[in-house]
Design a protein around this motif. Sequence first.
Motif, PDB file in Angstrom:
ATOM      1  N   ILE A  90       1.007  -1.105   0.093  1.00 32.09           N
ATOM      2  CA  ILE A  90       0.140  -0.019   0.034  1.00 32.09           C
ATOM      3  C   ILE A  90       0.665   1.254  -0.047  1.00 32.09           C
ATOM      4  O   ILE A  90       0.616   2.194  -0.607  1.00 32.09           O
ATOM      5  N   LYS A  91       1.911   1.453   0.775  1.00 29.22           N
ATOM      6  CA  LYS A  91       2.703   2.449   0.932  1.00 29.22           C
ATOM      7  C   LYS A  91       3.496   2.533  -0.535  1.00 29.22           C
ATOM      8  O   LYS A  91       3.719   3.744  -0.897  1.00 29.22           O
ATOM      9  N   ALA A  92       3.992   1.560  -0.973  1.00 29.46           N
ATOM     10  CA  ALA A  92       4.584   1.600  -2.346  1.00 29.46           C
ATOM     11  C   ALA A  92       3.668   2.318  -3.493  1.00 29.46           C
ATOM     12  O   ALA A  92       4.212   3.085  -4.299  1.00 29.46           O
ATOM     13  N   SER A  93       2.404   1.910  -3.341  1.00 28.20           N
ATOM     14  CA  SER A  93       1.387   2.243  -4.270  1.00 28.20           C
ATOM     15  C   SER A  93       1.284   3.902  -3.999  1.00 28.20           C
ATOM     16  O   SER A  93       1.169   4.759  -5.036  1.00 28.20           O
ATOM     17  N   ILE A  94       1.248   4.330  -2.846  1.00 22.58           N
ATOM     18  CA  ILE A  94       0.966   5.518  -2.393  1.00 22.58           C
ATOM     19  C   ILE A  94       2.172   6.457  -2.826  1.00 22.58           C
ATOM     20  O   ILE A  94       2.261   7.399  -3.577  1.00 22.58           O
TER      21      ILE A  94
END
Length: 61
Positions: free
Chosen positions: A22-26
């Motif tokens: 999720i953080k990589a996507s953000i």
Amino acid sequence: MTQQQFNDLLQALRKEAMSNMIKASIRQQFPEPLASQYCQRFDDFKMVIDLLEYKAKQNGM
């Protein structure tokens, strides 16, 4: 290691992997400094959820 401990470890690893995805996507979708701010807010939210799960386990739920 008991089966329950193994299952708990597996669940923790899955949660951490999902959090990292999720953080990589953000970080891919938002420019800095917004990406860092959103990731920090996500981490804060995740900490609250972890605390609620811990309290639920203590109460036998």
